[in-house]
Structure formats: C-alpha cells, structure tokens
Design an enzyme around this catalytic site. Sequence first.
Site, PDB file in Angstrom:
ATOM      1  N   LYS A   1      33.382  51.871  42.355  1.00  0.00           N
ATOM      2  CA  LYS A   1      33.076  51.728  40.932  1.00  0.00           C
ATOM      3  C   LYS A   1      32.451  53.023  40.406  1.00  0.00           C
ATOM      4  O   LYS A   1      31.554  53.589  41.026  1.00  0.00           O
ATOM      5  CB  LYS A   1      32.110  50.557  40.743  1.00  0.00           C
TER       6      LYS A   1
ATOM      7  N   GLU B   1      28.133  29.705  37.546  1.00  0.00           N
ATOM      8  CA  GLU B   1      27.234  29.072  36.581  1.00  0.00           C
ATOM      9  C   GLU B   1      27.000  27.594  36.878  1.00  0.00           C
ATOM     10  O   GLU B   1      25.896  27.071  36.673  1.00  0.00           O
ATOM     11  CB  GLU B   1      27.779  29.240  35.160  1.00  0.00           C
TER      12      GLU B   1
ATOM     13  N   ARG C   1      30.693  26.820  30.861  1.00  0.00           N
ATOM     14  CA  ARG C   1      31.225  26.504  32.179  1.00  0.00           C
ATOM     15  C   ARG C   1      30.365  25.494  32.917  1.00  0.00           C
ATOM     16  O   ARG C   1      30.827  24.823  33.835  1.00  0.00           O
ATOM     17  CB  ARG C   1      31.308  27.775  33.019  1.00  0.00           C
TER      18      ARG C   1
END
Length: 651
Positions: free
Chosen positions: A281, A366, A394
């Site tokens: 990244k 979540e 969610r």
Amino acid sequence: MPLLTRIRGPRDLDRLSLEQLDQLAGEIRTFLVEEVSKTGGHLGPNLGVVELTIALHRVFESPRDRILWDTGHQSYVHKLLTGRQDFSKLKMKGGLSGYPSQAESEHDVIENSHASTVLGWADGLAKANEVLRKEDHVVAVIGDGALTGGMAWEALNNIADAKDRPLVIVVNDNERSYAPTIGGLANHLATLRTTDGYERFLARGKDILERTPVVGKPLYETLHGAKKGLKDFIAPQGMFEDLGLKYVGPIDGHDIEALESALVRAKRFGGPVIVHCLTEKGRGYQPALQDEADRFHAVGKIHPDTGLPIASSGADWTSVFGEEMVKLGKEREDVVAITAAMLQPVGLDKFAKAFPDRVYDVGIAEQHAAVSAAGLATGGLHPVFAVYATFLNRAFDQVLMDVALHKCGVTFVLDRAGITGTDGASHNGMWDMSILQVVPGLRLAAPRDADQVRAQLREAVEVTDAPTVVRFSKGAVGPAVPAVGRIGGMDVLRAPGTDAPDVLLVSVGALAPMCLEIAGLLDKQGISTTVVDPRWVKPVDEAMAPLAEQHRVVVTVEDNSRVGGVGSAVAQALRDAGVDVPLRDFGIPPRFLDHASRKEVLAEIGLTAPDIARQVTGLVSKLDGLPHSRLRSSGGTPTEQPHATVESARD
C-alpha cells in the site's frame, strides 16, 4: 509521448512490451500522486494495485469478463485503463466518482463501496453464466482486510461447493484495510507470506528454540525431522484448499509478468481459484510509505512533494469525539471502545494509545462488533462502538435483537451521519435515524455542536439498561450554538418574542445554524418562530406536544431521510397526544444521491434556508388566507427556485 495518454481502453495494453508496462506503471503512479493531491481521494490503496490492475486487464477482456472490486476505493487505476483519465474533478459534482460507477463506464459493475460484498456478487454472476451457458469469466478482487468480514466467508462457502464453476478470486494482500489488518485470518495470511522463505522461517525458529532451556533443542530437532509436515502446516493450501478452492501464490503483486502467468493459469482452470497477491500500500510514494497509520489510505488536498496537507480546516467532529473519549477513559475504567477496522477514521486512535488494553478492533465485521458489545456490557463494561453511520445499517439486526432486546448498555457513535457528499450514494449516512426509530428502548442523540458532542456522549454512557446512539456530521465542526432556554429536555435556540408564535421549528443536529437562519428569514416576513433543539430525538420529548400546541405550524428539519425520520416521529407523537397542528417535515428525499460537496447536495435537494423559509412562508400564508408572496432575500430581491428542486425536498 507518455504511454498513459495512448491508453484509451484495456486492449491498448496488449501491444505493450514488459518494459513498456513497467514504464506505464511508473507513469500511473506519478499521475495518481499529482492528480489526487489536488482533489483529495484514496491514494495509498491505488498506488498499491497498479501492476495488479494492468495484469488483470491484460489477461481478462473487460467488460465481457466481469472484473469486480470489493469496496472499490482502489479502482482509480482501473478507471485510467478504461478510458477515464480526467481526474480534475475527482469526487466533485460532474466529475469522476471515487468508486466504480455504472453511470461512468460499462467496465464498472459494483458501486456500493461497502466491504466484503464482492464474493457474493461474484458467486451470483458465476451462477448466472452457468445457467445462461456463457463462457465469460468473473474476477473478484478482494483485500485481506475485507476478508475479515463474515459475508466474504459465507460466499466462499458457496463458491467452493461448485468445483467446476469458473471464478477467479484475487486476494490483494497488503496487510492493511485502513490500518494494519488484524485477527486470526490476518495472522494466517502473514504465515502464507513466509512460505517462499521457508528456510528463513526454520532458521528463526531454531534460533528461538535453542535459547529455550531444557525443551528447546529437543523440540527443534523434532520439528526439523518433521520438515515436510511443518511445511504443510504453514503452506497456503491449509486454509483455502481445505475449502475446496484451488490456490495460486503467493505472487509478487508488483511483478507484471508473474501476475499475468498466475492469472492465465487461474483463467484456464475451469473452477474456483484463489490468486494470492502480495502488494504494498502506498508503493512508489515515500510520504505514503512513511505514514504508519494508514499509508495515505485517504487524503485531502496535499503537497505532492511532501504529502503534507495544504490547509487545515480546524477541529472536526471526529476529533472532538476522540478527545472526549480519552477523558472518559481516564475517569471510568469500565469504558471500552470498539472499531470495525477504522481506528483512526472514527477518532479512536488516541484512546487506543492511552488505553491499549481497552480498545478492540474486530476487523470489517460490524455485526460481530455489535454482538460483542452486548457481551461486553453484560460482562460489566460500557462499550462505545464507533462506526460510520452508513455502516451501522449492516448491524441493524444485532442492535435490535442482541443489544436492545437484552437491555444492554451499549453506546453507538455514528460518524459521518447525514449527507457526506463526495463519497457518493453509499456513504451518505442518511438512514440511521429512520431505521433506529423502530428499536424499542433505544435513545438517540443528535448533537448540534462540539459542546453537545461532549455533553451527549457523557449522557449516553450513563445509560446502563438500553442502547444509546450519538450521531454527528463529517468535516469541520462550526462554532458553538448557545441555548437561550430549556423546555423539558429540549434546548431553546431562539425565543419567538411574542405570546402567540406562528412556527415551532424543530432543529436536528448539525443543521442548527441553518434553522436559525430560517427563523431570521421568517422574521423578516413577520412570522414569529421558536427554534428548539430536542438534543435527544428518540424518544420524542414529552414537552414537544404541549409546546407544539402553542404554535400554528410545526416544522422539522433533519439531515436524514424524510421517510420514517425525526419528522415522522414528531408527527406521530403529536397525533398520540391529540395535538392537531399542521406539520411540515424537511429532510433528505428517499433516493440515492450523486457525489458532490455537502453544500451542493443540500442545494440540489432543496435543504437550504431560503428554500425552506419560502415553503414555510407559503404554509403560514395559506393559514392566514393570504396570497403567497415570494420570499425576498436579505437584499430585497425576489428569488425564484425551480419547482422540481423545491419538490425534491418534500418528496
């Protein structure tokens, strides 16, 4: 002539040599740094997938072959290779979306930008190809962070069940989602990364074991004798092939030739295959690589040479919450924090630094976070689960059936509530105050300023027998909006100055300054207005109905969907109390909103002070039996608003 300017579509890549492809990768990184630094956006993730994206488009034939991106914030390179090279208005109105967008290109499939969903999409598309006898390929790109989400594993369970259904799963493994990826899966992927360096792994083990008294050396000799078994234990097949999935990798995610070779093999296999790619990244941009927090996952406008922000917008809502959490943590040892792979974005990084043993990052999960919070509360702690408002959707079932049903004292802090704007339809936090209205016992606060964030967070964590919610906006927090009085639990922000006021204006959350502006415009029309901030919008304050009865009209203004929102709750409370006063509710229309700045979106849907004041003036005029004169601006010039825009605020 730069190679990038000659790429108008994926097939333009076919005629490039490996040396030219490497040159193109360098040009793309330069382009991303230069352009994203001007607009802001997801920089680190895209710098990490340049070679991978090139290889995908060389091996597969998009759009006939479907290339799906989980989350989609790493799709900038995909956009460049599919003919979209004007990044001058990235994430701005009329410009490119920060995520895949079906409206932009036939090469884009998923645009919901919520993590861990791509494998379910891929499973469905592969099944459709099978039924329709299509030979097209489906490729799903998912990050190691998104693999911490339960939905991904539900999909893998189904994908693995069909051994002859073609589907290529590319795991983009950079050890991070926002911050470093955590959890058992992350540990296993870390083990997979050591496979190519097996001898180094064994040497490190020998070093450690030989320093271990008594049992160290015999244990090492046993392991060394079982070399084949140890290698099997740490080899990739252990996790994926046990599921019935063919595994290829790990592959250097920055070696185009190796990537293409692996993808070609996966394409030919004829069944579900996982291609495990190791990427970095922020690759190629030193400021990103030096950013240990999140490798420039998302940036505002920055200096391209240094990576430093061009301007500071002052304190934001998130940092106010984060600082108050640290103060609470010092005062109360029972307060713990939960995040779903977003420690820094939701402002819990300072709490984690101060109390490392009292913060839990559960990964992109979540649902699990909400249930775990219920367990923490039942165990005697008070968990604070900080999450973007759009992602709480969610975990609704868990909020309802695990937290609320069991009367658990859990506080949910919803960041980026209301219109967030530039991240587009799936990131607007415009549903929370509607879906949470149906949860029995839940209490919901909408702070109007920084002082109220601090105060209402403290009030929330005092509740031990029900879920509480504190929701606030995105970006800079404005100046304090003082109260001039209190009625019941509601703050009075403006008194009417008369014993017979016309309008009760109910201001919700961060829209308080706009509501005061509305009251000022109404005052110029001779319409007296009381402005109240309920502070806690669920349940509706008992003082609301008697107060409404003293006015001729009730108006609610909220940064949430009109359907089932605060306006609906207030209307129901008035009906239940037998108060027959006209009510007009203003909020977000029930539709998905295109990306633009928050201010532009509010203007587009008619949620502005002049628009609302004009409509309220018309309503009061009808009650008076007077013709509706057009509301004049502060300069005295009549203003017009297109009818469609006005309607969009109400419908």
